[in-house]
Design an enzyme around this catalytic site. Structure first.
Site, PDB file in Angstrom:
ATOM      1  N   ASP A   1      10.842  -6.188   2.205  1.00  0.00           N
ATOM      2  CA  ASP A   1       9.406  -6.175   1.905  1.00  0.00           C
ATOM      3  C   ASP A   1       8.958  -7.608   1.634  1.00  0.00           C
ATOM      4  OD1 ASP A   1       6.949  -6.121   0.215  1.00  0.00           O
ATOM      5  OD2 ASP A   1       7.185  -3.939   0.427  1.00  0.00           O
TER       6      ASP A   1
ATOM      7  N   ASP B   1       7.164  -8.152  -1.799  1.00  0.00           N
ATOM      8  CA  ASP B   1       8.084  -8.094  -2.943  1.00  0.00           C
ATOM      9  C   ASP B   1       8.976  -9.334  -3.006  1.00  0.00           C
ATOM     10  OD1 ASP B   1       7.130  -5.700  -3.864  1.00  0.00           O
ATOM     11  OD2 ASP B   1       8.705  -4.493  -2.937  1.00  0.00           O
TER      12      ASP B   1
ATOM     13  N   THR C   1       1.522   8.572   4.256  1.00  0.00           N
ATOM     14  CA  THR C   1       0.960   8.731   5.605  1.00  0.00           C
ATOM     15  C   THR C   1       1.226   7.531   6.504  1.00  0.00           C
ATOM     16  OG1 THR C   1      -1.172   7.727   5.003  1.00  0.00           O
ATOM     17  CG2 THR C   1      -0.910  10.092   4.607  1.00  0.00           C
TER      18      THR C   1
ATOM     19  N   ARG D   1      -0.552   0.011   2.506  1.00  0.00           N
ATOM     20  CA  ARG D   1      -0.056   1.094   3.335  1.00  0.00           C
ATOM     21  C   ARG D   1       0.306   2.283   2.467  1.00  0.00           C
ATOM     22  NH1 ARG D   1       4.969   0.371   7.470  1.00  0.00           N
ATOM     23  NH2 ARG D   1       6.048  -0.096   5.525  1.00  0.00           N
TER      24      ARG D   1
END
Length: 220
Positions: free
Chosen positions: A211, A214, A110, A106
């Site tokens: 996340d 992560d 944007t 991602r």
């Protein structure tokens, strides 16, 4: 909120228990990986409840028995990298499944998915594809992956994830209303664009679990 007949949040006690442990900021990467694997197994059990069966007779130690075998080939399609943590558990559940990786990241500016890896064969080799990604946040990666699979010629596609945001469900169901969505929970909302230093990044699920990539790989 009613998301329609193709959206299936899980209410199983084991999933809810393990999901709470996943959310806990104190859960370390090793345990986090184990929980993702376990939740993936439980969600895949629900997502495959309508697989087609074929009759098969077998010989038991005491006589003949009428049984069944799967009548469809299954493909597991983890979205790299976070989706990798869901593969091993589901593979134990269905060891004959094929695994095809699709790499998307991602763009944090944007929030749009960018494809960087795709090794699908020329023609489909499976009848049912399970798209695997722990987080259905904006929905961009899931929509892009289903786009890729449909262009490939996949007939039946399902999304399996740990946590979803309403925005992600809306994006995926609007783009692909024929795709069933199986998730452990539907959370409240996504984080907005940060307005001051220290605000969380845009497009993260709240309350979520951080996340997922992560936290699995210890890179957060």
């Amino acid at each position: 909120m009613d998301y329609g007949p193709r959206v299936h949040p899980c209410s199983h006690p084991l999933v809810l228990h393990k999901l709470t442990l996943l959310r806990d900021v104190q859960t370390e990467p090793k345990k986090f990986r184990e929980l993702v694997r376990e939740v993936a197994i439980l969600l895949a059990y629900e997502a495959t409840s309508d697989l087609r069966l074929e009759a098969r007779a077998v010989r038991t130690p005491l006589g003949d028995a009428d049984g069944h075998e799967l009548g469809e080939k299954i493909g597991l399609v983890p979205i790299l990298r976070a989706g990798l943590g869901m593969v091993e558990g589901i593979w134990e559940l269905m060891p004959t499944a094929e695994v095809w990786h699709i790499g998307l990241y991602r763009d944090h500016r944007t929030l749009q998915p960018v494809e960087y890896y795709n090794k699908l064969p020329v023609n489909p080799t499976v009848q049912v594809c399970l798209v695997l990604d722990p987080m259905l946040a904006t929905g961009g990666s899931a929509v892009a992956t289903v786009d890729i699979l449909k262009r490939w010629g996949a007939d039946r596609i399902k999304f399996v994830g740990v946590i979803a945001a309403p925005e992600g469900i809306k994006a995926l169901t609007e783009a692909h209303p024929d795709v069933d969505i199986y998730v452990g929970a539907i959370d409240d909302h996504l984080t907005p664009a940060p307005v001051s230093q220290g605000d969380p990044p845009e497009g993260y699920i709240v309350p979520g679990l951080g996340d997922a990539g992560d936290r699995q790989f210890g890179t957060g």
